[in-house]
Design a protein around this motif. Sequence first.
Motif, PDB file in Angstrom:
ATOM      1  N   GLU A   1       0.834  -1.208   0.000  1.00  0.00           N
ATOM      2  CA  GLU A   1       0.000   0.000   0.000  1.00  0.00           C
ATOM      3  C   GLU A   1       0.862   1.249   0.000  1.00  0.00           C
ATOM      4  O   GLU A   1       1.841   1.346   0.739  1.00  0.00           O
ATOM      5  CB  GLU A   1      -0.901  -0.037   1.243  1.00  0.00           C
ATOM      6  N   GLN A   2       0.492   2.214  -0.860  1.00  0.00           N
ATOM      7  CA  GLN A   2       1.163   3.511  -0.832  1.00  0.00           C
ATOM      8  C   GLN A   2       0.506   4.483   0.131  1.00  0.00           C
ATOM      9  O   GLN A   2       1.108   5.499   0.488  1.00  0.00           O
ATOM     10  CB  GLN A   2       1.201   4.113  -2.245  1.00  0.00           C
ATOM     11  N   ASN A   3      -0.718   4.199   0.535  1.00  0.00           N
ATOM     12  CA  ASN A   3      -1.363   5.001   1.573  1.00  0.00           C
ATOM     13  C   ASN A   3      -0.802   4.524   2.913  1.00  0.00           C
ATOM     14  O   ASN A   3      -1.386   3.690   3.598  1.00  0.00           O
ATOM     15  CB  ASN A   3      -2.880   4.815   1.509  1.00  0.00           C
ATOM     16  N   VAL A   4       0.360   5.053   3.259  1.00  0.00           N
ATOM     17  CA  VAL A   4       1.124   4.538   4.388  1.00  0.00           C
ATOM     18  C   VAL A   4       0.372   4.693   5.704  1.00  0.00           C
ATOM     19  O   VAL A   4       0.326   3.773   6.527  1.00  0.00           O
ATOM     20  CB  VAL A   4       2.494   5.244   4.468  1.00  0.00           C
ATOM     21  N   THR A   5      -0.231   5.834   5.909  1.00  0.00           N
ATOM     22  CA  THR A   5      -0.948   6.081   7.156  1.00  0.00           C
ATOM     23  C   THR A   5      -2.064   5.079   7.356  1.00  0.00           C
ATOM     24  O   THR A   5      -2.244   4.512   8.446  1.00  0.00           O
ATOM     25  CB  THR A   5      -1.508   7.513   7.175  1.00  0.00           C
TER      26      THR A   5
END
Length: 238
Positions: free
Chosen positions: A195-199
Amino acid sequence: MSGALAFSALTVGYGGEPVLHEVAFALAPGEVVALLGANGAGKTTLLRALAGFVPVRERMITLDGRDLMRLRPEDRARLGIGQVPEGRSVVAELTVDENLRLGTLWRHRGRERERAVAEVYDLFEPLARRRTSDGHQLSGGERQMLALGRALVSRPRVLTLDEPSLGLAPLVVAQLMATVRDTAARDGMTVLLAEQNVTSALSIADRGVVLNLGRVVADAPAADLSADTALRHAYLGF
């Protein structure tokens, strides 16, 4: 349901220079691990290597101690490796219900199949309302729910997800992530989430593994990665 997964000095390439270089880490049964890194870091290649879709040059991948390297993709799936690839892959010409039943063909029969499908409808109310709609009629969020639901009906021991939040509204992302976390906790399912949406990924993960140019540069508890300002700036972009 056991699902201990291990990568041992894994080197993967499509020809020429390897994409992954001696990648090594393990996942415990029921653990959610976020696989993080920029575009080109090797996240998708690692998931495809696990599924059996790309050639591995060296070493091995094991599930509960069993070497997977000589197994075909379909045999790995039968062992309990489920995947949700990037792109919300559903069969557009089939209905929601038909798509879900595709995921049960070789894992369930009779009442067990019906129970598995019913559980997905309980998880995703929008799918229950649209069970007779064709895949091409669904919104982006509904298609991602269906892709995840189709993987879950097979009751996988290990589930991989590739960029599940891409292009989705924050509320849909939150629901999908919560479903993954709850299912892992309830069923002991091991999850590897690229995932690039790390948060968002770290919010549900037990650990994070950070790839950079095909190498593991960090492997730590999710809270530690979130708090490591230098590492976040260097490799995660926030």
